[in-house]
Design a protein around this motif. Structure first.
Motif, PDB file in Angstrom:
ATOM      1  N   GLY A  57      55.283 -20.377 -31.910  1.00  0.00           N
ATOM      2  CA  GLY A  57      54.809 -21.694 -31.506  1.00  0.00           C
ATOM      3  C   GLY A  57      54.319 -22.485 -32.704  1.00  0.00           C
ATOM      4  O   GLY A  57      53.988 -21.922 -33.754  1.00  0.00           O
ATOM      5  N   MET A  58      54.282 -23.820 -32.561  1.00  0.00           N
ATOM      6  CA  MET A  58      53.773 -24.678 -33.621  1.00  0.00           C
ATOM      7  C   MET A  58      52.286 -24.946 -33.413  1.00  0.00           C
ATOM      8  O   MET A  58      51.779 -24.900 -32.299  1.00  0.00           O
ATOM      9  N   TYR A  59      51.598 -25.250 -34.503  1.00  0.00           N
ATOM     10  CA  TYR A  59      50.156 -25.512 -34.440  1.00  0.00           C
ATOM     11  C   TYR A  59      49.868 -26.920 -33.911  1.00  0.00           C
ATOM     12  O   TYR A  59      49.039 -27.105 -33.038  1.00  0.00           O
ATOM     13  N   ALA A  82      41.800 -28.135 -35.307  1.00  0.00           N
ATOM     14  CA  ALA A  82      41.909 -27.765 -33.888  1.00  0.00           C
ATOM     15  C   ALA A  82      43.343 -28.037 -33.477  1.00  0.00           C
ATOM     16  O   ALA A  82      43.798 -29.188 -33.501  1.00  0.00           O
ATOM     17  N   ASN A  83      44.075 -26.996 -33.137  1.00  0.00           N
ATOM     18  CA  ASN A  83      45.520 -27.109 -32.949  1.00  0.00           C
ATOM     19  C   ASN A  83      45.863 -27.275 -31.469  1.00  0.00           C
ATOM     20  O   ASN A  83      45.844 -26.325 -30.695  1.00  0.00           O
ATOM     21  N   GLU A  84      46.193 -28.503 -31.116  1.00  0.00           N
ATOM     22  CA  GLU A  84      46.381 -28.838 -29.706  1.00  0.00           C
ATOM     23  C   GLU A  84      47.723 -28.370 -29.147  1.00  0.00           C
ATOM     24  O   GLU A  84      47.853 -28.095 -27.959  1.00  0.00           O
ATOM     25  N   GLY A  85      48.733 -28.319 -29.988  1.00  0.00           N
ATOM     26  CA  GLY A  85      50.052 -27.925 -29.492  1.00  0.00           C
ATOM     27  C   GLY A  85      50.621 -28.934 -28.521  1.00  0.00           C
ATOM     28  O   GLY A  85      51.235 -28.571 -27.520  1.00  0.00           O
ATOM     29  N   ASP A  86      50.425 -30.212 -28.799  1.00  0.00           N
ATOM     30  CA  ASP A  86      50.833 -31.284 -27.886  1.00  0.00           C
ATOM     31  C   ASP A  86      52.342 -31.530 -27.965  1.00  0.00           C
ATOM     32  O   ASP A  86      53.024 -31.026 -28.850  1.00  0.00           O
ATOM     33  N   ALA A  87      52.856 -32.307 -27.022  1.00  0.00           N
ATOM     34  CA  ALA A  87      54.282 -32.672 -27.011  1.00  0.00           C
ATOM     35  C   ALA A  87      54.412 -34.164 -26.727  1.00  0.00           C
ATOM     36  O   ALA A  87      53.523 -34.771 -26.138  1.00  0.00           O
ATOM     37  N   ARG A  88      55.516 -34.738 -27.143  1.00  0.00           N
ATOM     38  CA  ARG A  88      55.762 -36.165 -26.905  1.00  0.00           C
ATOM     39  C   ARG A  88      56.371 -36.355 -25.519  1.00  0.00           C
ATOM     40  O   ARG A  88      57.364 -35.711 -25.173  1.00  0.00           O
ATOM     41  N   GLU A  89      55.788 -37.258 -24.750  1.00  0.00           N
ATOM     42  CA  GLU A  89      56.279 -37.531 -23.406  1.00  0.00           C
ATOM     43  C   GLU A  89      56.262 -39.035 -23.160  1.00  0.00           C
ATOM     44  O   GLU A  89      55.195 -39.646 -23.065  1.00  0.00           O
ATOM     45  N   TYR A  90      57.434 -39.626 -23.081  1.00  0.00           N
ATOM     46  CA  TYR A  90      57.585 -41.061 -22.837  1.00  0.00           C
ATOM     47  C   TYR A  90      58.599 -41.269 -21.716  1.00  0.00           C
ATOM     48  O   TYR A  90      59.303 -40.336 -21.318  1.00  0.00           O
ATOM     49  N   GLY A 126      42.051 -32.387 -34.166  1.00  0.00           N
ATOM     50  CA  GLY A 126      40.825 -32.606 -34.930  1.00  0.00           C
ATOM     51  C   GLY A 126      40.853 -31.830 -36.239  1.00  0.00           C
ATOM     52  O   GLY A 126      41.539 -30.817 -36.377  1.00  0.00           O
ATOM     53  N   ILE A 127      40.082 -32.321 -37.222  1.00  0.00           N
ATOM     54  CA  ILE A 127      40.063 -31.684 -38.536  1.00  0.00           C
ATOM     55  C   ILE A 127      38.678 -31.824 -39.147  1.00  0.00           C
ATOM     56  O   ILE A 127      37.969 -32.812 -38.916  1.00  0.00           O
ATOM     57  N   ALA A 128      38.267 -30.819 -39.902  1.00  0.00           N
ATOM     58  CA  ALA A 128      37.001 -30.852 -40.633  1.00  0.00           C
ATOM     59  C   ALA A 128      37.203 -30.160 -41.967  1.00  0.00           C
ATOM     60  O   ALA A 128      38.102 -29.331 -42.126  1.00  0.00           O
ATOM     61  N   PRO A 181      49.679 -40.036 -37.791  1.00  0.00           N
ATOM     62  CA  PRO A 181      48.343 -39.581 -38.203  1.00  0.00           C
ATOM     63  C   PRO A 181      47.360 -39.594 -37.037  1.00  0.00           C
ATOM     64  O   PRO A 181      47.386 -40.500 -36.196  1.00  0.00           O
ATOM     65  N   GLU A 182      46.488 -38.603 -37.024  1.00  0.00           N
ATOM     66  CA  GLU A 182      45.594 -38.434 -35.870  1.00  0.00           C
ATOM     67  C   GLU A 182      44.119 -38.480 -36.275  1.00  0.00           C
ATOM     68  O   GLU A 182      43.397 -39.375 -35.854  1.00  0.00           O
ATOM     69  N   TYR A 183      43.655 -37.516 -37.050  1.00  0.00           N
ATOM     70  CA  TYR A 183      42.247 -37.434 -37.425  1.00  0.00           C
ATOM     71  C   TYR A 183      42.107 -37.231 -38.931  1.00  0.00           C
ATOM     72  O   TYR A 183      43.052 -36.796 -39.597  1.00  0.00           O
TER      73      TYR A 183
END
Length: 245
Positions: free
Chosen positions: A174-176, A195-203, A180-182, A107-109
């Protein structure tokens, strides 16, 4: 306190900055917000893994009742594990290494309805939005956002070039992955904006991004235009034999 342990929400008196209450919520609280009526505080607890992905805590949402001495109810997503394959078929992402369904949720926002009865939570890395019933303190639904075909947008065309030939357009999705959300109440209906960041997991031991040419990347020949074959050229670009002119 490390980020994979339970987090805290601290309530302050804004007049004299004294602590009113300190409560325990889920791992890595990312966003905290009040409901419009002031009766609840909600926390989106992202539950990110540690750097080597050896510990991946549950992603959760905490609901804090202000008038009930800040009593906390923390919700996880385990009840949706039996719907995993249905949700994935609609475009939800569940793929963290060695993670259960509930562990993989992040979960993010949060956005809360004008009547303070419902909330919507972005699950960024999972490409979905969850709906919360605040009064019953339950997660009522998960909405996968699916895929966006971007080859129809002139400014977002994925193009493959061979030196000395013209650009050719290839289909791409692409994925959304909302951040952020309102929410806006429109004639009694909630409209959700993300607001669709299109982020990726990087560890350190796991990275979602793959490049063409990586030993972990396998090209499906059936996904290419008829008669096409991909190969890597000296300039680290990708050539498409089908596109040679």
């Amino acid at each position: 306190m490390d980020k994979v342990s339970d987090g805290k929400v601290v309530i302050f008196n804004t007049a004299d900055h004294t602590v009113i209450k300190e409560v325990t919520v889920g791992a890595l609280p990312d966003m905290v917000t009040f409901s419009p009526d002031g009766h609840y505080i909600l926390s989106a607890n992202e539950g990110e893994p540690n750097l080597d992905y050896s510990i991946d805590p549950l992603g959760t949402v905490s609901i804090i009742e202000v008038a009930n001495d800040y009593a906390v109810t923390t919700l996880n997503f385990d009840n949706f594990k039996n719907k995993r394959y249905l949700l994935e078929a609609k475009g939800m992402k569940i793929f963290g290494p060695n993670a259960s369904f509930a562990q993989d949720i992040e979960p993010e926002y949060i956005a809360v309805s004008a009547n303070s009865k419902a909330a919507w939570v972005t699950l960024q890395e999972n490409n979905a939005v969850a709906q919360i019933n605040i009064q019953s303190k339950t997660i009522t639904d998960i909405f996968p956002l699916g895929f966006k075909t971007i080859n129809s947008l002139p400014t977002l065309l994925i193009q493959v070039i061979r030196m000395g030939s013209s650009f050719r357009k290839l289909s791409c999705e692409g994925m959304y992955e909302p951040d952020g959300i309102a929410v806006l109440d429109y004639n009694g209906n909630p409209l959700i904006f993300t607001a669709n960041e299109g982020d990726a997991r990087e560890y350190s031991t796991y990275e979602e991004n793959l490049r063409y040419g990586s030993s972990n990347y396998k090209v499906d020949p059936n996904s290419l235009p008829q008669g096409a074959a991909l190969r890597q050229c000296h300039f680290r670009t990708v050539e498409c034999e089908h596109c040679s002119g």
